[in-house]
Scaffold this motif. Structure first.
Motif, short mmCIF file in Angstrom:
data_model
loop_
_atom_site.label_atom_id
_atom_site.label_comp_id
_atom_site.label_asym_id
_atom_site.label_seq_id
_atom_site.Cartn_x
_atom_site.Cartn_y
_atom_site.Cartn_z
N ARG A 80 0.85 -1.19 0.00
CA ARG A 80 0.00 0.00 0.00
C ARG A 80 0.89 1.24 0.00
N GLN A 81 0.37 2.31 -0.63
CA GLN A 81 1.16 3.54 -0.71
C GLN A 81 1.41 4.15 0.67
N ARG A 82 0.52 3.91 1.62
CA ARG A 82 0.72 4.47 2.95
C ARG A 82 1.97 3.91 3.64
N THR A 256 -1.21 10.42 2.63
CA THR A 256 -1.47 9.01 2.36
C THR A 256 -2.31 8.36 3.46
#
Length: 266
Positions: A80-82, A256
């Motif tokens: 995930r981008q987070r 994010t």
């Protein structure tokens, strides 16, 4: 592997099909599908899979994190981008002047695809990355993404590691979704990623409790543990770290919607 070049403009028909299937970022997804070097028949098969609900990353066979493209595999947790916040904290720690002048050693614990370790290795020269996961599919996938310096081992958390091995950084993106909330997750995750990568137990912190309890024995003095958590879980995780003698800090990234908790060994 680095990011691909700019993709061609998507056609309206493909965008419409993706949008009708519920893809929120239909234009971006269409551009990525059109950017794949495949035959028209293969591309149509990919579109059919995406419209049927498969995660875009699984259809493409890769995901991108912090500008690095990593291979994904069926059932393995998709980066995930987070999680870029975890990487930034690790890289920042390894770049501090106070760090000992030796090859840094990093552990990607519960590694999934190995994306976190791979990005750190790409950003920090000479780093040695180790990784573990309890899912054989994840271990096979991570071995294709991580550099040769280090190993990817099958087993539960720290169990498969050499007993005398200690780390400058431990990255642990352990599952933190409460069991009763898994049904509320997007179907791309709920129906296509192995449950062991999602289920964090009653309050979502079952695995993190085990990670935090064991981590101090595997950190060098001044080493850091970084975990990802929900915003409401972060104070609990920080308290668990302090109970283990770690100096805890909570970090948020509004862009994010990411929350990470770090604990530094004195």
């Amino acid at each position: 592997m680095t990011s691909p070049a700019r993709d061609p403009a998507p056609g309206p028909g493909l965008v419409a099909r993706l949008r009708a299937a519920g893809c929120v970022f239909a234009e971006e997804e269409a551009a990525l599908l059109l950017g794949e070097a495949v035959s028209p028949q293969e591309r149509e098969a990919m579109v059919v899979r995406r419209v049927a609900g498969e995660p875009l990353e699984a259809v493409l066979g890769w995901a991108e994190l912090c500008g690095l493209r990593v291979r994904v595999a069926p059932g393995v947790f998709v980066p995930r981008q987070r999680s870029a916040l975890m990487v930034e904290l690790a890289v920042d720690h390894l770049g501090r002047p106070s760090r000992q002048a030796r090859r840094p050693v990093v552990l990607d614990l519960g590694c999934g695809t190995g994306a976190l370790g791979a990005v750190v290795a790409a950003r920090v020269s000479g780093v040695e990355v180790w990784a573990t996961d309890i899912d054989p599919a994840a271990v096979d996938c991570a071995r294709t993404n991580l550099p040769a310096r280090g190993q990817v081992l099958l087993g539960d958390l720290f169990d498969p590691l050499p007993r005398d091995l200690v780390f400058d950084v431990i990255l642990a993106n352990a599952p933190y979704v409460p069991t009763t909330r898994i049904a509320d997750m997007p179907p791309e995750a709920r129906d296509h990623e192995h449950r062991v990568a999602l289920d964090g137990g009653e309050d979502g912190l079952d695995v993190q409790r085990r990670v935090i309890a064991q981590a101090p024995d595997h950190l060098v003095p001044g080493g850091i543990l970084v975990v990802e958590a929900g915003e409401d879980q972060a104070p609990i995780a920080a308290g668990l770290m302090r109970d283990q003698g770690l100096a805890a800090e909570i970090r948020h990234d509004e862009e994010t919607y990411a929350t990470a908790v770090s604990g530094t060994k004195a």
